[in-house]
Motif scaffolding. Structure first.
Motif, PDB file in Angstrom:
ATOM      1  N   SER A  41       0.778  -0.881  -0.078  1.00 27.92           N
ATOM      2  CA  SER A  41       0.328   0.035  -0.031  1.00 27.92           C
ATOM      3  C   SER A  41       1.071   1.456   0.052  1.00 27.92           C
ATOM      4  O   SER A  41       0.495   2.358  -0.220  1.00 27.92           O
ATOM      5  CB  SER A  41      -1.358   0.335   1.109  1.00 27.92           C
ATOM      6  OG  SER A  41      -1.876  -0.885   1.140  1.00 27.92           O
ATOM      7  N   ILE A  44       0.322   3.070  -3.375  1.00 26.03           N
ATOM      8  CA  ILE A  44      -0.334   4.527  -3.242  1.00 26.03           C
ATOM      9  C   ILE A  44       0.229   5.863  -2.258  1.00 26.03           C
ATOM     10  O   ILE A  44       0.019   6.457  -1.752  1.00 26.03           O
ATOM     11  CB  ILE A  44      -1.382   4.496  -2.682  1.00 26.03           C
ATOM     12  CG1 ILE A  44      -2.064   2.701  -2.282  1.00 26.03           C
ATOM     13  CG2 ILE A  44      -2.693   5.100  -2.794  1.00 26.03           C
ATOM     14  CD1 ILE A  44      -3.165   1.980  -1.995  1.00 26.03           C
ATOM     15  N   ASP A  49      -3.642   7.465  -7.640  1.00 27.57           N
ATOM     16  CA  ASP A  49      -3.584   6.025  -7.298  1.00 27.57           C
ATOM     17  C   ASP A  49      -4.265   6.276  -6.549  1.00 27.57           C
ATOM     18  O   ASP A  49      -5.040   5.209  -6.105  1.00 27.57           O
ATOM     19  CB  ASP A  49      -1.741   6.377  -6.623  1.00 27.57           C
ATOM     20  CG  ASP A  49      -0.464   6.079  -7.473  1.00 27.57           C
ATOM     21  OD1 ASP A  49      -1.266   5.775  -8.545  1.00 27.57           O
ATOM     22  OD2 ASP A  49       0.431   6.799  -6.725  1.00 27.57           O
ATOM     23  N   GLN A  50      -5.215   6.926  -5.583  1.00 28.21           N
ATOM     24  CA  GLN A  50      -5.892   6.294  -4.695  1.00 28.21           C
ATOM     25  C   GLN A  50      -7.378   6.956  -5.674  1.00 28.21           C
ATOM     26  O   GLN A  50      -8.015   5.131  -4.936  1.00 28.21           O
ATOM     27  CB  GLN A  50      -6.063   7.696  -3.462  1.00 28.21           C
ATOM     28  CG  GLN A  50      -4.971   8.073  -2.902  1.00 28.21           C
ATOM     29  CD  GLN A  50      -5.207   9.227  -1.665  1.00 28.21           C
ATOM     30  OE1 GLN A  50      -5.911   9.891  -1.714  1.00 28.21           O
ATOM     31  NE2 GLN A  50      -3.701   9.892  -1.353  1.00 28.21           N
ATOM     32  N   THR A  53      -6.408   3.158  -7.210  1.00 26.35           N
ATOM     33  CA  THR A  53      -7.350   2.040  -6.252  1.00 26.35           C
ATOM     34  C   THR A  53      -8.805   1.834  -5.769  1.00 26.35           C
ATOM     35  O   THR A  53      -9.336   1.234  -5.321  1.00 26.35           O
ATOM     36  CB  THR A  53      -6.517   2.429  -4.754  1.00 26.35           C
ATOM     37  OG1 THR A  53      -4.647   2.921  -5.344  1.00 26.35           O
ATOM     38  CG2 THR A  53      -6.155   1.137  -3.847  1.00 26.35           C
ATOM     39  N   SER A  60     -10.753  -6.093  -8.661  1.00 26.14           N
ATOM     40  CA  SER A  60      -9.559  -5.763 -10.195  1.00 26.14           C
ATOM     41  C   SER A  60      -9.436  -6.799 -10.918  1.00 26.14           C
ATOM     42  O   SER A  60      -8.544  -7.962 -10.375  1.00 26.14           O
ATOM     43  CB  SER A  60      -8.413  -5.461  -8.534  1.00 26.14           C
ATOM     44  OG  SER A  60      -7.625  -5.021 -10.031  1.00 26.14           O
ATOM     45  N   LEU A  87      -5.510  -2.892  -2.634  1.00 24.60           N
ATOM     46  CA  LEU A  87      -4.951  -3.494  -4.166  1.00 24.60           C
ATOM     47  C   LEU A  87      -5.052  -4.668  -5.311  1.00 24.60           C
ATOM     48  O   LEU A  87      -5.613  -4.411  -5.763  1.00 24.60           O
ATOM     49  CB  LEU A  87      -3.445  -3.360  -4.012  1.00 24.60           C
ATOM     50  CG  LEU A  87      -3.027  -2.016  -3.823  1.00 24.60           C
ATOM     51  CD1 LEU A  87      -1.206  -1.880  -3.659  1.00 24.60           C
ATOM     52  CD2 LEU A  87      -3.590  -0.430  -4.502  1.00 24.60           C
TER      53      LEU A  87
END
Length: 393
Positions: A41, A44, A49-50, A53, A60, A87
């Protein structure tokens, strides 16, 4: 046997991360071909990225494809998942299913049932998600005080409850204690697939010949771990306390340092063991459910007794008057009273410490853990080879 461990490491390292590393080393040391598929993590970093995610927390495709490639490369007999959030997502279970590889999942927290993770909240709502939908958590912003983040987690929980992910795609769950197993059953997981296997830690090694002194806290610095209770209690305790860890309440700890309270910050694991071997007792003031804190086992392995909150989840681990003492959760006065009383009886603390070490040696060593884990893996493979046995688990 070939075993693939799967884990999403946390931004702030915690007990789960330690368990994964220890189990990886333990399996390899015992001749089991083992590999690790992991993400971190800490990757991130940016707002983008946040956002990306958050869009993949429910499912995913990227993580599913990545795990499929790893499975094809390593060809495991068993896949052992520890943490998929945020993730990896539960999509990785489809990669396992497509490859026809059985899955064992360790339930380190309650995140598959509730965004709070540890059923943390006020007394009225604490276990609400076990009995009904968890959308109530959105209004209360239980995850990082964010409506959007909590809503994303709630969507993940409810979607995978609805499609039957946990009932259909996991061969065996590992609960860390009997009380945790009961909660997961109440939350709808199949009772015949939940096995109890506590964590373990490696031996602490030779103890230095020191005169033990002082209290010690080791853990994440947040509300759930009871830092406000600890700091308030020590305003009425004249006894040295060292605090080790990092987290959102680090500034609060710094503001409350004094002649009695010192903050060491984040320290290497070996240094933590040295602190445990030098301290008189460990304090665990948690206010929410504790699944099976590795910190307690580390303390026991160092012959260190524990003073902890009187939580149902800790009843089978810390025994009052034998390996430690307990106080009312969230009650700083109760904690202060217990500490003031016990520091006047150092020989009793020494006895508790010897008992704690004996408890560790009898049930929480790598040797004991390896046997329990291999029994679980072999049972999963046995049932897979003969599906008629599934109903008899």
């Amino acid at each position: 046997m070939r075993v693939l461990l799967v884990h999403n490491f946390y931004r702030l390292a915690g007990g789960e991360d330690s368990v994964v590393r220890d189990e990886l080393s333990m399996l390899r040391a015992n001749g089991i071909e083992t590999d690790l598929f992991s993400v971190d993590s800490k990757d991130i970093c940016s707002p983008l990225d946040q956002i990306l995610t958050g869009l993949q927390v429910v499912y995913s495709l990227r993580a599913r494809r990545a795990l499929s490639r790893k499975i094809a490369e390593f060809a495991p007999d068993v896949i052992h998942i520890h943490n998929f959030f945020p993730l990896l997502s539960p999509s990785i279970l489809d990669a396992c299913r497509l490859a026809n590889v059985p899955v064992v999942m360790t339930l380190h927290n309650f995140r598959i049932l509730c965004p709070t993770g540890f059923l943390y909240g006020d007394a009225r709502d604490r276990e609400r998600s076990l009995r009904q939908s968890c959308w109530w958590t959105v209004r209360k912003r239980v995850y990082r005080s964010s409506v959007a983040a909590t809503m994303t987690l709630a969507a993940m929980v409810e979607f995978h409850k609805w499609v039957g992910t946990w009932r259909q795609k996991v061969d065996r769950f590992i609960a860390l204690s009997p009380s945790a197993r009961d909660k997961f059953i109440e939350g709808g997981l199949p009772a015949n697939r939940i096995i109890i296997k506590p964590n373990c830690v490696s031996r602490a090694g030779a103890f230095p010949n020191v005169n033990r002194q002082g209290a010690l806290f080791v853990g994440r610095l947040d509300e759930q771990k009871g830092l406000p209770t600890l700091l308030q209690a020590w305003k009425n305790v004249d006894y040295p306390l060292k605090i080790v860890g990092e987290g959102p309440l680090a500034d609060l700890v710094l503001q409350n340092t004094s002649s009695s309270v010192s903050y060491l910050g984040k320290v290497p694991r070996e240094a933590v063991k040295s602190e445990m071997q030098a301290a008189k007792f460990l304090v665990l003031p948690s206010i929410g459910h504790e699944m099976f804190p590795v910190t307690v086992l580390e303390a026991f392995s160092c012959g260190l007794p524990v003073i902890c909150s009187d939580l149902p989840s800790l009843h089978g681990l810390v025994e009052v008057g034998f390996t430690g003492l307990k106080f009312r959760p969230g009650d700083s006065n109760s904690l202060a009273e217990v500490v003031r009383h016990v520091v006047t009886q150092p020989t009793k603390l020494d006895d508790y410490g010897r008992n704690a070490l004996r408890v560790y040696e009898e049930g929480y060593t790598p040797e004991a853990n390896f046997k329990r884990l291999m029994d679980i893996y072999n049972d999963v493979l046995r049932v897979r080879s003969n599906p008629a046995l599934a109903g008899a688990i």
